[in-house]
Enzyme design. Structure first.
Site, mmCIF file in Angstrom:
data_model
loop_
_atom_site.group_PDB
_atom_site.id
_atom_site.type_symbol
_atom_site.label_atom_id
_atom_site.label_comp_id
_atom_site.label_asym_id
_atom_site.label_seq_id
_atom_site.Cartn_x
_atom_site.Cartn_y
_atom_site.Cartn_z
ATOM 1 N N ALA A 36 0.877 -1.210 0.021
ATOM 2 C CA ALA A 36 -0.094 0.009 0.013
ATOM 3 C C ALA A 36 0.719 1.240 0.058
ATOM 4 C CB ALA A 36 -0.997 -0.028 1.219
ATOM 5 N N GLY A 37 1.766 1.195 -0.974
ATOM 6 C CA GLY A 37 2.786 2.267 -0.903
ATOM 7 C C GLY A 37 2.138 3.320 -1.809
ATOM 8 N N LYS A 51 9.222 -0.598 -21.247
ATOM 9 C CA LYS A 51 9.525 -0.048 -20.080
ATOM 10 C C LYS A 51 10.814 -0.108 -19.458
ATOM 11 C CE LYS A 51 7.531 1.200 -15.575
ATOM 12 N NZ LYS A 51 6.366 0.916 -14.514
#
Length: 304
Positions: free
Chosen positions: A8-9, A185
């Protein structure tokens, strides 16, 4: 569909928070310290798209008692091994694992641990960080999440997952080219991270320095050649855009790895630069600029 967001950063907090805000069945797997903070203050998102404070469903690893339908894995790459241990009981025979980690090393780790069938390809693009209060701060407007089957197929499960992720407050995209986009990416992150960390400046500052543009183009060429040799070749349009973006005069663009380095935080140097360098060496490629960038990071960074 029951979703477990691991972490939950800034990344997990944002995407998981938007999914919960949109009414999806979301639970966050967090460590005890973050759980206590979220229980006290809630999950707070500060964003150009609207601020929100949520009271999310939380789990710690010791409380997982059944599999979830999908696991969205959002931790830093150097936290991967611990995260795989923590989430193991949440993964059943039909569970989809959607990682949005940088590089490609996690693909091998997930398939080795849970099998190739569990993996869904994924990546995200969002400028976000946690502040000192543990709030998710979105620093720009883009918030993209791309995903798809690694073989490009339109399976029933990926269509079901797409239905859950779409229209949830961020830009979600199901793509048949997810593996190529993941390698693209990585190409950008390795080139941009190596450039900013080694030269200790923004894209524009490097471009303005004597020899800066030539260095940037040389580093990009090494990274692209490596990816073409050991992975899935990026599109010509992507390469052209990368060359333009990383040599743009006056650009304030930097990499998250460089920002972490300036803050004294641990950096994903092994996963973004070191792993690509190792693959280049294994393929017999000469990459002196990439090697120099990694050596520099090994000296000044906290490599984990």
């Amino acid at each position: 569909m029951r979703l477990l967001v691991v972490g939950a950063g800034s990344t997990g907090g944002y995407y998981g928070g938007r999914l919960a805000q949109a009414g999806r069945d979301v639970t966050f797997l967090v460590r005890p310290g973050r759980a206590a903070q979220l229980q006290k203050d809630g999950l707070q998102i500060v964003s150009p798209h609207g601020d929100v404070t949520l009271r999310p469903n939380l789990l710690t690893a010791d409380r997982i008692d059944q599999p979830f339908d999908a696991v969205i894995l959002t931790v830093k790459a150097y936290q991967l091994d611990a995260a795989l241990d923590d989430m193991a009981k949440a993964v059943g025979p039909q569970t989809m694992i959607l990682p949005v980690l940088n590089g490609m090393k996690h693909v091998e780790a997930i398939t080795a641990r849970f099998g190739k069938a569990a993996l869904i390809g994924g990546l995200c693009r969002i400028p976000a960080q946690l502040d000192e209060q543990g709030r998710v701060i979105q620093m720009g407007k883009f918030h993209d999440l791309a995903y798809g089957e690694m073989d490009g197929s339109s399976s029933a499960r990926i269509l079901a997952l797409d239905a859950v992720l779409r229209d949830a407050g961020f830009d979600a995209k199901l793509t048949p080219h997810i593996e190529r986009e993941m390698w693209e990416k990585w190409t950008l992150l390795a080139a941009l991270g190596g450039l900013c960390c080694l030269m200790r400046g923004t894209v524009g500052e490097v471009a303005a320095a004597p020899g800066g543009t030539d260095f940037a183009l040389g580093l990009i060429d090494e990274v692209v050649t490596t990816v073409k040799t050991v992975g899935v070749a990026p599109s010509e349009a992507f390469v052209a855009n990368t060359r333009e973006t990383l040599t743009k005069a006056g650009s304030a663009h930097t990499s998250s790895m460089y920002r972490d380095l300036l803050k004294g935080s641990a950096v994903e140097a092994d996963q973004i630069v070191g792993d690509l360098l190792a693959r280049a060496r294994k393929a017999g490629l000469s990459t002196p600029l990439l090697s120099l960038a990694y050596t520099h990071l090994a000296v000044v960074g906290d490599l984990i």
